[in-house]
Design a protein around this motif. Sequence first.
Motif, short mmCIF file in Angstrom:
data_model
loop_
_atom_site.label_atom_id
_atom_site.label_comp_id
_atom_site.label_asym_id
_atom_site.label_seq_id
_atom_site.Cartn_x
_atom_site.Cartn_y
_atom_site.Cartn_z
N CYS A 34 55.01 23.64 33.89
CA CYS A 34 55.43 25.03 33.69
C CYS A 34 56.80 25.08 33.02
O CYS A 34 57.07 25.95 32.17
N MET A 57 46.23 28.41 31.73
CA MET A 57 45.03 28.96 32.38
C MET A 57 44.52 28.02 33.46
O MET A 57 44.07 28.46 34.52
N HIS A 60 46.73 28.48 36.37
CA HIS A 60 46.40 29.76 37.02
C HIS A 60 45.18 29.60 37.94
O HIS A 60 45.16 30.14 39.06
N TYR A 64 48.60 28.87 41.00
CA TYR A 64 50.05 28.97 40.78
C TYR A 64 50.36 30.17 39.90
O TYR A 64 49.55 30.58 39.06
N PRO A 65 51.56 30.76 40.04
CA PRO A 65 51.92 31.94 39.23
C PRO A 65 52.07 31.59 37.75
O PRO A 65 52.68 30.58 37.40
N THR A 66 51.49 32.47 36.92
CA THR A 66 51.53 32.23 35.46
C THR A 66 51.87 33.49 34.70
O THR A 66 51.50 33.64 33.55
N HIS A 67 52.56 34.44 35.33
CA HIS A 67 52.83 35.72 34.69
C HIS A 67 53.70 35.57 33.45
O HIS A 67 53.66 36.43 32.55
N GLN A 70 51.86 35.79 29.95
CA GLN A 70 50.96 36.88 29.59
C GLN A 70 51.17 37.34 28.14
O GLN A 70 50.21 37.59 27.41
N LEU A 95 44.13 35.81 32.75
CA LEU A 95 45.47 36.08 33.27
C LEU A 95 45.75 37.55 33.49
O LEU A 95 46.68 37.90 34.21
#
Length: 873
Positions: A34, A57, A60, A64-67, A70, A95
């Motif tokens: 990340c 992806m 995600h 785990y957070p992937t904001h 976006q 997402l």
Amino acid sequence: MNPFSSGTRLRDMIRAIRACKTAAEERAVVRKECASIRASISENDQDYMHRNLAKLMFIHMLGYPTHFGQMECLKLIASPGFPEKRIGYLGLMLLLDERQEVLMLVTNSIKQDLNHTNQYIVGLALCALGNICSAEMARDLAPEVERLLQFRDPNIRKKAALCTIRIIKKVPHLAENFINTAAALLKEKHHGVLITGAQLCTDMCKVSTEAHEHFRKKCLDGVVKLLRDLANSPYAPEYDISGITDPLLHIRLLRLLHVLGHGDADASDSMNDVLAQVATKTETNKNAGNAILYECVSTIMNIEDNGGLRVLAVNILGRFLSSRDNNIRYVALNMLMKAISLDSQAVQRHRATILECVKDTDASIRKRALELVYLLVNESNAKPLTKELVDYLEVSDPEFKGDLTAKICLIVEKFSPEKLWYIDQMVKVLSEAGNYVKDEVWHALIVVITNAPNLHGYTVRALYKAVQKSNEQETLVRVTVWCIGEYGEMLVGNAGMLDVEDPITVTEAEAVDLVETAIKRHSSDLTTQAMCLIALLKLSSRYPSCAKRINDIVLHQKGSLVLELQQRAIEFNSIIEKHGKIRSALVERMPVLDEATYSGRRAGSVPAVVSTSLGTQPKMSNGVAKPTSAPLVDLLDLGSDDVQAPSSSGGDFLNDLLGVDLSPASPGTNNQAPKNGTDALLDLLSIGAPTAQSSSSMLDMLSSEQDNKRSEGLLDNFASLSTSSAVSSSSMMDLLDGFGTSSSVPVAETGGPSYPSVVAFESSLLKVTFNFSKESGNPQTTIIEAQFVNKSPDIYSNFIFQAAVPKFLQLHLEPASGNTLPASGNGSITQKLKVSNSQHGKKSLVMRVRINYKANGEDVLEDGQISNFPHGL
């Protein structure tokens, strides 16, 4: 450029994550990846953006957070190349969802891609729109999707149809724009387009009446022809699944016919032939064929009536029940539960197969089959079905006994043709699964037993024999102990013998042995021990030869850790030792319990209030009709010590046990001086100098009318005894404080002192006036005539007046003159009340009232307290 990001491919990251042995190692790898992806995003690395998004992806999907990635999706979607757009749209669907505000920024890009010259890019945009479309996007992009429903490529038309389904679910009124184009899809040759078109038409019928009528008139014949051709089509390798041509299209077309035929007899007639053809020609040796048959049965059950087709459908379900596949049997049972309301006779033919499913090893199938068996029971087959279930109860798994016992008890209570059969079946159930029986079930059994005087001897002997074999069943022990206490002399003397039973020899000592074993058993709960104490008290009078032994058993409970049992043991010991002359009167047999009221209250048809209107004659669950009587329970939920409901006992367990009217003696009663035995008991209870009557007069006072009224609370007291606390000394003063007469005095208006009328209750809708009179020579009793006047312009129906008074008052309500109150004072309802004041001259009358009625179809409730009675009442 970040060297870690450029050098690590997606497969390398997946391999590194899978090689982690602990969650901490996995988190470390993910954090490192990340961080590199963030660095790449901040450096605006366009060469590896699609690779980074693919890794994002996967991260995600691991949770785990992937904001932070976006916006990169939107950038890739705006890219001109297909590979970038493909990753961008995939990230968009994974997402983001329709709730994200960022989604508004992608609407224009999707619109451009829907008009793209490359059909693959158009397909990507349609897939994304079909997955994350919001209501706003649906309104903006509906014209483009409608145009694509007529696109030259069938794959685009298929995707556009799926996207249209999402649009009409989000904005139902848009369905009208797609009616003609959706109907055109049903004429396609491509099976993929046909499947999506049939699904689109089905969903449109559910949200739009206009679309439903259009498809029914214009497309029904075409759908029927399409299904017939599909059923008769030769082998086609492209669409063949297990020897059946495209079962998925079969199912979609059948569901569309299901919707089109529902509620329309003409449409149903036009599809009867093709449904019969599909039902008879489809092979059942493959799962694909079973799926088609199930959908065909569902369609037959939901279109308009056709007896022959429904019998065919039920027979198909019967074959499903014989399958080895648990899923097929389960769905067949589900469908049969729906079919039983349409054609019960057809389902009854498969009763034996359904009963076998009750014994299935799969728990879900057992439960579903048991529910279906319960629905199949009627008056004609109740006995054989109950026998099968009771026989299976003996060998059923412990985790299934609870459900099975509950259903058997419901069947026995609802469809019992006679009380003898009812008692026999309940004894069997209690013997096999008494610990699974709920309290209200054995309460109802006791009610039925009391109402069958010719079966008292048979019942107590049957229970005695059953408890010898199954003494670990707590509920069986309770019912047996209760019956021995009531009918112990019939057990010993073999009284009331029936032709169907064999005589048994039971001595008084053996009967006492059974009760002693139950009360001393370590597993017995408080309710069972309390019932044993009561039974012992009664047996001390019925079995004089065992009185000394019984007293020893009772005395043993004086050392109980439960205060309730201690107190009862002391009281009962005093009665046995010191009050032999009155004991037989105190422990007389319980009066007949009101079966109609109890059963009605359990079913919810009798409200827990004092009804003042005459009801219809109900049919009892055990097959005996009995006239209704006013339910005698707490009127206004008055749980305080100083207020009680009229014509019900004070709630004292021993009070109900003794069945004695504990109201003060009327002034006209000739009281005699208490005898020595009574004095000792009164001293024991710290009553002071009460007025007592001779034991000979007590028998006259145990009137059946008051006994019936008091006995209604007995079974509820049994159930609540385990949580009750010791009775206060003030309530014990009522125990033997004079046995007043309990016979009802008819209301008679005679010349007495005149009292002014009072407005007892008045609201904006109703006015209640009380007129008073006295009985000659009885100043304690007041006769009240209540007059009800409607002040509103609406007619009141189902009018019911209820009242409650403190303990020093006794209230008797006569039936009202009617239950409909005319509007605007154009008539009235009258009702007589008789109030006896035991504290006449010391305390004034007081009353709490509640009035129920219906106005304009709505239930209205008014209540209040009345204390403005004239002085001297």
